[in-house]
Design a protein around this motif. Structure first.
Motif, PDB file in Angstrom:
ATOM      1  N   VAL A  99       0.829  -1.204   0.000  1.00  0.00           N
ATOM      2  CA  VAL A  99       0.000   0.000   0.000  1.00  0.00           C
ATOM      3  C   VAL A  99       0.865   1.257   0.000  1.00  0.00           C
ATOM      4  O   VAL A  99       0.561   2.226  -0.706  1.00  0.00           O
ATOM      5  N   ALA A 100       1.936   1.248   0.753  1.00  0.00           N
ATOM      6  CA  ALA A 100       2.849   2.390   0.741  1.00  0.00           C
ATOM      7  C   ALA A 100       3.414   2.608  -0.661  1.00  0.00           C
ATOM      8  O   ALA A 100       3.505   3.745  -1.144  1.00  0.00           O
ATOM      9  N   GLY A 156      -8.630  -8.646  11.367  1.00  0.00           N
ATOM     10  CA  GLY A 156      -9.882  -8.822  12.086  1.00  0.00           C
ATOM     11  C   GLY A 156     -11.142  -8.646  11.262  1.00  0.00           C
ATOM     12  O   GLY A 156     -12.244  -8.738  11.807  1.00  0.00           O
ATOM     13  N   VAL A 157     -11.016  -8.372   9.954  1.00  0.00           N
ATOM     14  CA  VAL A 157     -12.217  -8.219   9.119  1.00  0.00           C
ATOM     15  C   VAL A 157     -12.730  -9.592   8.711  1.00  0.00           C
ATOM     16  O   VAL A 157     -11.962 -10.545   8.584  1.00  0.00           O
ATOM     17  N   ALA A 158     -14.052  -9.679   8.499  1.00  0.00           N
ATOM     18  CA  ALA A 158     -14.663 -10.970   8.190  1.00  0.00           C
ATOM     19  C   ALA A 158     -14.389 -11.396   6.752  1.00  0.00           C
ATOM     20  O   ALA A 158     -14.148 -12.570   6.472  1.00  0.00           O
ATOM     21  N   THR A 159     -14.459 -10.446   5.819  1.00  0.00           N
ATOM     22  CA  THR A 159     -14.235 -10.749   4.401  1.00  0.00           C
ATOM     23  C   THR A 159     -13.286  -9.702   3.818  1.00  0.00           C
ATOM     24  O   THR A 159     -13.176  -8.582   4.324  1.00  0.00           O
ATOM     25  N   ALA A 160     -12.646 -10.080   2.725  1.00  0.00           N
ATOM     26  CA  ALA A 160     -11.635  -9.202   2.139  1.00  0.00           C
ATOM     27  C   ALA A 160     -12.226  -8.099   1.267  1.00  0.00           C
ATOM     28  O   ALA A 160     -11.653  -7.012   1.167  1.00  0.00           O
ATOM     29  N   ASP A 161     -13.362  -8.350   0.632  1.00  0.00           N
ATOM     30  CA  ASP A 161     -13.836  -7.471  -0.438  1.00  0.00           C
ATOM     31  C   ASP A 161     -13.991  -6.013  -0.018  1.00  0.00           C
ATOM     32  O   ASP A 161     -13.547  -5.100  -0.730  1.00  0.00           O
ATOM     33  N   VAL A 164     -10.600  -4.336   0.682  1.00  0.00           N
ATOM     34  CA  VAL A 164      -9.841  -4.137  -0.556  1.00  0.00           C
ATOM     35  C   VAL A 164     -10.403  -2.959  -1.340  1.00  0.00           C
ATOM     36  O   VAL A 164      -9.662  -2.112  -1.849  1.00  0.00           O
ATOM     37  N   LEU A 165     -11.737  -2.885  -1.429  1.00  0.00           N
ATOM     38  CA  LEU A 165     -12.371  -1.772  -2.129  1.00  0.00           C
ATOM     39  C   LEU A 165     -11.971  -0.439  -1.502  1.00  0.00           C
ATOM     40  O   LEU A 165     -11.629   0.520  -2.209  1.00  0.00           O
ATOM     41  N   ALA A 166     -11.999  -0.370  -0.184  1.00  0.00           N
ATOM     42  CA  ALA A 166     -11.652   0.870   0.510  1.00  0.00           C
ATOM     43  C   ALA A 166     -10.187   1.235   0.299  1.00  0.00           C
ATOM     44  O   ALA A 166      -9.853   2.399   0.029  1.00  0.00           O
ATOM     45  N   ILE A 167      -9.300   0.257   0.404  1.00  0.00           N
ATOM     46  CA  ILE A 167      -7.865   0.517   0.234  1.00  0.00           C
ATOM     47  C   ILE A 167      -7.564   1.001  -1.174  1.00  0.00           C
ATOM     48  O   ILE A 167      -6.857   2.002  -1.372  1.00  0.00           O
ATOM     49  N   MET A 168      -8.097   0.316  -2.170  1.00  0.00           N
ATOM     50  CA  MET A 168      -7.836   0.699  -3.547  1.00  0.00           C
ATOM     51  C   MET A 168      -8.402   2.081  -3.855  1.00  0.00           C
ATOM     52  O   MET A 168      -7.762   2.900  -4.529  1.00  0.00           O
ATOM     53  N   ASN A 195      -0.600   3.022   7.099  1.00  0.00           N
ATOM     54  CA  ASN A 195      -1.244   2.998   8.420  1.00  0.00           C
ATOM     55  C   ASN A 195      -2.756   2.855   8.284  1.00  0.00           C
ATOM     56  O   ASN A 195      -3.393   2.114   9.049  1.00  0.00           O
ATOM     57  N   LEU A 196      -3.326   3.579   7.320  1.00  0.00           N
ATOM     58  CA  LEU A 196      -4.775   3.482   7.107  1.00  0.00           C
ATOM     59  C   LEU A 196      -5.174   2.075   6.692  1.00  0.00           C
ATOM     60  O   LEU A 196      -6.186   1.543   7.158  1.00  0.00           O
ATOM     61  N   ALA A 197      -4.395   1.471   5.824  1.00  0.00           N
ATOM     62  CA  ALA A 197      -4.702   0.111   5.367  1.00  0.00           C
ATOM     63  C   ALA A 197      -4.658  -0.882   6.524  1.00  0.00           C
ATOM     64  O   ALA A 197      -5.541  -1.750   6.643  1.00  0.00           O
ATOM     65  N   ALA A 198      -3.662  -0.730   7.392  1.00  0.00           N
ATOM     66  CA  ALA A 198      -3.561  -1.623   8.551  1.00  0.00           C
ATOM     67  C   ALA A 198      -4.776  -1.457   9.463  1.00  0.00           C
ATOM     68  O   ALA A 198      -5.290  -2.437  10.023  1.00  0.00           O
ATOM     69  N   SER A 199      -5.256  -0.221   9.591  1.00  0.00           N
ATOM     70  CA  SER A 199      -6.442   0.021  10.408  1.00  0.00           C
ATOM     71  C   SER A 199      -7.695  -0.578   9.763  1.00  0.00           C
ATOM     72  O   SER A 199      -8.542  -1.154  10.453  1.00  0.00           O
ATOM     73  N   LEU A 200      -7.793  -0.453   8.444  1.00  0.00           N
ATOM     74  CA  LEU A 200      -8.976  -0.950   7.750  1.00  0.00           C
ATOM     75  C   LEU A 200      -9.130  -2.469   7.880  1.00  0.00           C
ATOM     76  O   LEU A 200     -10.254  -2.969   7.952  1.00  0.00           O
ATOM     77  N   VAL A 201      -8.026  -3.175   7.880  1.00  0.00           N
ATOM     78  CA  VAL A 201      -8.111  -4.637   8.000  1.00  0.00           C
ATOM     79  C   VAL A 201      -8.092  -5.065   9.473  1.00  0.00           C
ATOM     80  O   VAL A 201      -8.113  -6.267   9.760  1.00  0.00           O
ATOM     81  N   GLN A 202      -8.012  -4.090  10.367  1.00  0.00           N
ATOM     82  CA  GLN A 202      -7.951  -4.377  11.810  1.00  0.00           C
ATOM     83  C   GLN A 202      -6.794  -5.326  12.113  1.00  0.00           C
ATOM     84  O   GLN A 202      -6.947  -6.367  12.747  1.00  0.00           O
ATOM     85  N   ALA A 203      -5.615  -4.917  11.620  1.00  0.00           N
ATOM     86  CA  ALA A 203      -4.429  -5.736  11.827  1.00  0.00           C
ATOM     87  C   ALA A 203      -4.119  -5.862  13.302  1.00  0.00           C
ATOM     88  O   ALA A 203      -4.165  -4.884  14.048  1.00  0.00           O
ATOM     89  N   ARG A 204      -3.791  -7.075  13.730  1.00  0.00           N
ATOM     90  CA  ARG A 204      -3.464  -7.338  15.129  1.00  0.00           C
ATOM     91  C   ARG A 204      -1.957  -7.385  15.281  1.00  0.00           C
ATOM     92  O   ARG A 204      -1.276  -8.158  14.606  1.00  0.00           O
ATOM     93  N   LEU A 205      -1.429  -6.530  16.116  1.00  0.00           N
ATOM     94  CA  LEU A 205       0.008  -6.513  16.338  1.00  0.00           C
ATOM     95  C   LEU A 205       0.432  -7.769  17.103  1.00  0.00           C
ATOM     96  O   LEU A 205      -0.287  -8.231  18.003  1.00  0.00           O
ATOM     97  N   PRO A 206       1.602  -8.328  16.768  1.00  0.00           N
ATOM     98  CA  PRO A 206       2.061  -9.544  17.456  1.00  0.00           C
ATOM     99  C   PRO A 206       2.379  -9.250  18.916  1.00  0.00           C
ATOM    100  O   PRO A 206       2.670  -8.133  19.293  1.00  0.00           O
TER     101      PRO A 206
END
Length: 206
Positions: A99-100, A156-161, A164-168, A195-206
């Motif tokens: 994304v960057a 943490g998102v249920a589906t990718a679509d 992906v639409l939001a990121i693109m 950073n926005l993309a990571a938030s949109l997918v609700q990325a979980r930090l290790p």
């Protein structure tokens, strides 16, 4: 991709000059608002001098749009491959890198990107569908990462679509407004969008 080597023939060099002039003209006035004469006039050429290189204004637009689509796809794939090769790579780090790369390209090549993103409908049906296939490949780069992160339980998102639409959509819009006050460095824009993309997918930090 366009050949930029020093041994390029005069004809190809002239074609590159025409493309560069057309990018500026199309980005400024739009495809419909730009004549062949206006493009070649910037170069001190007659309108007919374009035809040995591009048979029509539409063919010129297709050459520009094809170049831009392939550039950004290659850029995203390279960013993803580099991130995947890093020790401890995660789906999040790979998505952030892609994304960057996508957003920073839209900023760095904003004039070209504006033509690529907003003049597609002016292409012939055949040319439109050819580039639409490349756009699908571009979307798939992001979609595969989001789906991989979901399957791995990292996102943490249920589906990718939807994600992906939001990121693109966010990334392709960069060329519309860049540069703006506070956002004048392409790499900084890329970091913001990562950073926005990571938030949109609700990325979980290790």
């Amino acid at each position: 991709m366009v050949n930029t080597s020093s041994d390029r023939s005069p004809e190809t060099a002239a074609a590159a000059r025409i493309r560069r002039a057309a990018i500026e003209a199309f980005a400024e006035s739009g495809y419909a608002g730009t004549s062949t004469r206006a493009i070649t006039g910037q170069l001190g050429m007659s309108a007919t001098a374009m035809y040995p290189h591009y048979r029509s204004k539409e063919e010129l637009l297709f050459a520009i749009a094809s170049e831009g689509h392939r550039q950004v796809l290659d850029h995203m794939r390279a960013a993803g491959a580099a991130a995947a090769a890093e020790p401890g790579a995660t789906w999040t780090s790979r998505l952030r890198a892609v994304v960057a790369g996508f957003a920073s390209w839209q900023a760095r090549e904003s004039r070209l990107a504006r033509v690529v993103q907003y003049e597609m409908r002016s292409l012939s049906r055949e040319h439109f569908h050819e580039l639409a296939a490349i756009r699908e490949e571009t979307t798939a780069v992001v979609a595969d990462l989001v789906s991989g992160g979901i399957d791995a339980g990292e996102f943490g998102v249920a589906t990718a679509d939807d994600a992906v639409l939001a990121i693109m959509s966010l990334c392709v819009d960069v060329c519309r407004w860049f540069p703006a006050r506070g956002y004048r460095e392409p790499d900084a824009v890329g970091e913001v969008y990562a950073n926005l993309a990571a938030s949109l997918v609700q990325a979980r930090l290790p």
